[in-house]
Design a protein around this motif. Sequence first.
Motif, PDB file in Angstrom:
ATOM      1  N   ASN A 224       0.860  -1.177   0.000  1.00 45.68           N
ATOM      2  CA  ASN A 224       0.000   0.000   0.000  1.00 45.68           C
ATOM      3  C   ASN A 224       0.900   1.232   0.000  1.00 45.68           C
ATOM      4  OD1 ASN A 224       0.812   0.580   2.693  1.00 45.68           O
ATOM      5  ND2 ASN A 224      -0.829  -0.718   3.513  1.00 45.68           N
ATOM      6  N   ILE A 225       0.326   2.412  -0.047  1.00 34.90           N
ATOM      7  CA  ILE A 225       1.176   3.591  -0.230  1.00 34.90           C
ATOM      8  C   ILE A 225       2.034   3.880   0.998  1.00 34.90           C
ATOM      9  CG2 ILE A 225      -0.368   4.619  -1.943  1.00 34.90           C
ATOM     10  CD1 ILE A 225      -1.246   6.617   0.211  1.00 34.90           C
ATOM     11  N   PHE A 270       8.298  12.972   0.046  1.00 35.54           N
ATOM     12  CA  PHE A 270       7.394  13.612   1.011  1.00 35.54           C
ATOM     13  C   PHE A 270       6.323  14.423   0.291  1.00 35.54           C
ATOM     14  CE2 PHE A 270      10.767  12.559   3.936  1.00 35.54           C
ATOM     15  CZ  PHE A 270      10.135  12.438   5.165  1.00 35.54           C
ATOM     16  N   ILE A 271       6.715  15.050  -0.821  1.00 38.11           N
ATOM     17  CA  ILE A 271       5.752  15.867  -1.583  1.00 38.11           C
ATOM     18  C   ILE A 271       4.727  14.973  -2.278  1.00 38.11           C
ATOM     19  CG2 ILE A 271       5.516  17.447  -3.531  1.00 38.11           C
ATOM     20  CD1 ILE A 271       8.306  18.546  -2.755  1.00 38.11           C
ATOM     21  N   PHE A 272       5.184  13.873  -2.899  1.00 40.70           N
ATOM     22  CA  PHE A 272       4.262  12.976  -3.601  1.00 40.70           C
ATOM     23  C   PHE A 272       3.191  12.427  -2.667  1.00 40.70           C
ATOM     24  CE2 PHE A 272       8.174  11.823  -6.353  1.00 40.70           C
ATOM     25  CZ  PHE A 272       7.973  12.937  -7.152  1.00 40.70           C
ATOM     26  N   PHE A 273       3.592  12.090  -1.426  1.00 43.98           N
ATOM     27  CA  PHE A 273       2.679  11.421  -0.495  1.00 43.98           C
ATOM     28  C   PHE A 273       2.049  12.382   0.520  1.00 43.98           C
ATOM     29  CE2 PHE A 273       5.522   8.054  -1.959  1.00 43.98           C
ATOM     30  CZ  PHE A 273       4.665   6.978  -2.147  1.00 43.98           C
ATOM     31  N   GLU A 274       2.294  13.698   0.374  1.00 42.29           N
ATOM     32  CA  GLU A 274       1.941  14.630   1.446  1.00 42.29           C
ATOM     33  C   GLU A 274       0.447  14.683   1.753  1.00 42.29           C
ATOM     34  OE1 GLU A 274       3.051  18.642   0.612  1.00 42.29           O
ATOM     35  OE2 GLU A 274       2.235  18.610  -1.417  1.00 42.29           O
ATOM     36  N   GLU A 275      -0.404  14.348   0.788  1.00 43.34           N
ATOM     37  CA  GLU A 275      -1.850  14.382   1.031  1.00 43.34           C
ATOM     38  C   GLU A 275      -2.246  13.414   2.140  1.00 43.34           C
ATOM     39  OE1 GLU A 275      -6.050  13.456  -1.370  1.00 43.34           O
ATOM     40  OE2 GLU A 275      -4.151  13.602  -2.469  1.00 43.34           O
ATOM     41  N   TYR A 276      -1.461  12.363   2.318  1.00 44.09           N
ATOM     42  CA  TYR A 276      -1.812  11.323   3.279  1.00 44.09           C
ATOM     43  C   TYR A 276      -0.876  11.272   4.484  1.00 44.09           C
ATOM     44  CZ  TYR A 276      -4.537   9.817  -0.735  1.00 44.09           C
ATOM     45  OH  TYR A 276      -5.415   9.783  -1.787  1.00 44.09           O
ATOM     46  N   LEU A 277       0.247  11.963   4.417  1.00 52.29           N
ATOM     47  CA  LEU A 277       1.188  11.966   5.538  1.00 52.29           C
ATOM     48  C   LEU A 277       0.666  12.826   6.681  1.00 52.29           C
ATOM     49  CD1 LEU A 277       4.588  12.347   3.625  1.00 52.29           C
ATOM     50  CD2 LEU A 277       3.887  10.373   4.995  1.00 52.29           C
ATOM     51  N   LEU A 278       0.985  12.431   7.903  1.00 52.75           N
ATOM     52  CA  LEU A 278       0.595  13.238   9.054  1.00 52.75           C
ATOM     53  C   LEU A 278       1.332  14.570   9.029  1.00 52.75           C
ATOM     54  CD1 LEU A 278       0.574  10.557  11.908  1.00 52.75           C
ATOM     55  CD2 LEU A 278      -1.332  11.356  10.485  1.00 52.75           C
ATOM     56  N   LEU A 367       2.541   7.135  10.468  1.00 52.27           N
ATOM     57  CA  LEU A 367       2.971   8.226   9.593  1.00 52.27           C
ATOM     58  C   LEU A 367       1.854   8.722   8.685  1.00 52.27           C
ATOM     59  CD1 LEU A 367       6.366   6.686   8.380  1.00 52.27           C
ATOM     60  CD2 LEU A 367       5.915   7.975  10.472  1.00 52.27           C
ATOM     61  N   PHE A 368       0.872   7.869   8.411  1.00 56.36           N
ATOM     62  CA  PHE A 368      -0.158   8.167   7.427  1.00 56.36           C
ATOM     63  C   PHE A 368      -1.532   8.240   8.074  1.00 56.36           C
ATOM     64  CE2 PHE A 368       3.213   7.061   4.644  1.00 56.36           C
ATOM     65  CZ  PHE A 368       2.892   7.489   3.358  1.00 56.36           C
ATOM     66  N   SER A 369      -2.421   8.976   7.435  1.00 56.64           N
ATOM     67  CA  SER A 369      -3.813   8.986   7.862  1.00 56.64           C
ATOM     68  C   SER A 369      -4.426   7.617   7.565  1.00 56.64           C
ATOM     69  CB  SER A 369      -4.591  10.074   7.120  1.00 56.64           C
ATOM     70  OG  SER A 369      -4.561   9.827   5.713  1.00 56.64           O
ATOM     71  N   SER A 370      -5.500   7.298   8.237  1.00 57.65           N
ATOM     72  CA  SER A 370      -6.110   5.973   8.102  1.00 57.65           C
ATOM     73  C   SER A 370      -6.597   5.698   6.685  1.00 57.65           C
ATOM     74  CB  SER A 370      -7.272   5.832   9.090  1.00 57.65           C
ATOM     75  OG  SER A 370      -8.213   6.883   8.892  1.00 57.65           O
ATOM     76  N   SER A 371      -6.902   6.740   5.918  1.00 57.79           N
ATOM     77  CA  SER A 371      -7.414   6.554   4.557  1.00 57.79           C
ATOM     78  C   SER A 371      -6.371   5.984   3.608  1.00 57.79           C
ATOM     79  CB  SER A 371      -7.923   7.887   4.003  1.00 57.79           C
ATOM     80  OG  SER A 371      -6.865   8.846   3.985  1.00 57.79           O
ATOM     81  N   ALA A 372      -5.081   6.024   3.999  1.00 62.66           N
ATOM     82  CA  ALA A 372      -4.018   5.560   3.099  1.00 62.66           C
ATOM     83  C   ALA A 372      -3.960   4.044   2.997  1.00 62.66           C
ATOM     84  CB  ALA A 372      -2.673   6.096   3.581  1.00 62.66           C
ATOM     85  N   ALA A 373      -4.495   3.340   3.988  1.00 61.14           N
ATOM     86  CA  ALA A 373      -4.329   1.877   4.035  1.00 61.14           C
ATOM     87  C   ALA A 373      -4.947   1.168   2.846  1.00 61.14           C
ATOM     88  CB  ALA A 373      -4.919   1.341   5.334  1.00 61.14           C
ATOM     89  N   THR A 379      -2.265   2.354  -8.511  1.00 57.37           N
ATOM     90  CA  THR A 379      -3.188   3.456  -8.816  1.00 57.37           C
ATOM     91  C   THR A 379      -2.571   4.792  -8.432  1.00 57.37           C
ATOM     92  OG1 THR A 379      -5.071   1.999  -8.392  1.00 57.37           O
ATOM     93  CG2 THR A 379      -5.502   4.365  -8.374  1.00 57.37           C
ATOM     94  N   PHE A 380      -1.964   4.830  -7.258  1.00 62.23           N
ATOM     95  CA  PHE A 380      -1.321   6.050  -6.781  1.00 62.23           C
ATOM     96  C   PHE A 380      -0.182   6.464  -7.705  1.00 62.23           C
ATOM     97  CE2 PHE A 380       1.818   8.302  -4.193  1.00 62.23           C
ATOM     98  CZ  PHE A 380       1.034   9.282  -3.580  1.00 62.23           C
ATOM     99  N   ALA A 381       0.655   5.495  -8.087  1.00 63.32           N
ATOM    100  CA  ALA A 381       1.798   5.781  -8.964  1.00 63.32           C
ATOM    101  C   ALA A 381       1.342   6.303 -10.313  1.00 63.32           C
ATOM    102  CB  ALA A 381       2.637   4.519  -9.135  1.00 63.32           C
ATOM    103  N   THR A 382       0.294   5.684 -10.871  1.00 63.00           N
ATOM    104  CA  THR A 382      -0.236   6.126 -12.163  1.00 63.00           C
ATOM    105  C   THR A 382      -0.684   7.576 -12.096  1.00 63.00           C
ATOM    106  OG1 THR A 382      -0.924   3.881 -12.750  1.00 63.00           O
ATOM    107  CG2 THR A 382      -2.018   5.689 -13.895  1.00 63.00           C
ATOM    108  N   ASN A 383      -1.364   7.932 -11.029  1.00 66.51           N
ATOM    109  CA  ASN A 383      -1.833   9.315 -10.868  1.00 66.51           C
ATOM    110  C   ASN A 383      -0.659  10.285 -10.734  1.00 66.51           C
ATOM    111  OD1 ASN A 383      -4.493   8.496 -10.981  1.00 66.51           O
ATOM    112  ND2 ASN A 383      -4.716   8.312  -8.754  1.00 66.51           N
ATOM    113  N   GLN A 384       0.347   9.917  -9.964  1.00 64.03           N
ATOM    114  CA  GLN A 384       1.506  10.789  -9.774  1.00 64.03           C
ATOM    115  C   GLN A 384       2.281  10.977 -11.072  1.00 64.03           C
ATOM    116  OE1 GLN A 384       2.495  12.584  -7.073  1.00 64.03           O
ATOM    117  NE2 GLN A 384       0.647  11.918  -6.008  1.00 64.03           N
TER     118      GLN A 384
END
Length: 500
Positions: A224-225, A270-278, A367-373, A379-384
Amino acid sequence: MAIEIELKYLVFSDNTADIISTLLSKQKIDYIESVTQLGNCYFDTPDLSLRKHDMGLRIREKDGMLEQTIKTAGKLIGGLQQRPEFNVPITVKQPQLDLFPAEIWKPTQNLENIQNQLVSLFSTDFERHIWLINTAKGGVVEVVFDQGEVSSNGLVDPICEIELELVRGELSELFDLAELFLTELELRPGLNSKAARGYGLWNETKTTSVCSPLALLPLNQNENISEAFLTGLTAGLNHFQKSVEHYIDEPSLSDLAVIKDTLALMEHGFIFFEEYLLEELTEIKNEITYFVGVFSWVEHLIYLKEIVNKTGNYRKKIDYSAELVTELKLEKRRFPNIDEVKQVFHSQRFNQLQLNILKLLMPNQKLFSSSAANINILTFATNQLSKSLDDLVKAMPEAMSLTSEQYLEQSSLLNISLHTGIWFAGLFDEEERSKYRAPWLDIREGITELQVLWLIQQQLQRLPEKPAKLMNWQKSKVDNLLHALDHSKHSAMSLVPYWL
């Protein structure tokens, strides 16, 4: 069996033992201090049979007593080592392998053959200062400061290092002590064990590898992400620290460029994943950004060196103007020297950043919000990757021929796009991604050459008398390069993205 969990740092301060004792006393930390002399002899077969299985065998002499130890394969992340070890008291200075538990040996290892072929390869002799510390949380940490030497084949390598080993308690107690030492001691994470350095002396080879940029991060489609972020960050930190070690061993601008690029790669993670990082992780990202800025001068100095190097591609041409060569050499001297760079690498702030990243990589960190699990990494990589390409296409339209200034302005955006590929391209087909990335890498190489030519133009403009022959040559080179860049841009944008 014991599992060693320890942090290791190389030390560059004087009076280290006194500083540690004073520091612990000032902080009212409970400890028992002792000093001992240790002699160790390391063994293996001539073809390094144990080494090939990531095993290390030694006999240690302490206070007239002998003990044989074998360490088996473990993990090393950012200076934190976790490695199983087995210790057995003995009475002779020759290892007896059958005294170790039978389960540590692999079926492919013939114990009798190994025993019969064992030879002494190298030795380590050092004075060890020990502080056995009882932490405020009820844990126990052993801190040792070793000073002496590794020797083999008449070659000697000095030992001056600190190890913090968690005897009992939580990892946080180990990190807390490390942070305390960073405030008073000049340190750098130690990546190579005494044994690794001994093997290097025995082979008469260096323990550091060639320093080159990271090509891809080892992400897995089943992650997962959150897991993918940690995988990428672990690879980035390890590569970054190895690159620093290589620079210390053999300083070069190319090493510094790799160090800066790896820092930027972690920053972009950190920038790519920042939407979900604490939100609290933003401070670490900002510190990485700070050190990317600290080394922002590296590329400029590389360009200058390329121009003034007598064996470089440009020197023969610019020799038409002795005044230009003089100006370029003067500008080259404005940048930090090797000693100043090493001061950064040994600074508290630089080492604190690495320790903070290492903390993120420890088990059970949130490190991540619960929605990241539930977000699939593909899918995430394709969007990025799609977002990165869209930004690049808008800034560098396929149908438009760009000027030098426009290409140079998009250099940063192109690097972000290529870093997106380094993070996520490994999740996709190798042949497709290699074919797609090739023209984009050509564009980056072309922009690098354009930056060199742009620097020459800037310096020419400062001269009171501008040499016409050199001015014409520079303009011709830029025109040809812009044509090649436009061609590569067209090729890059005509390909179907590998992630689609």
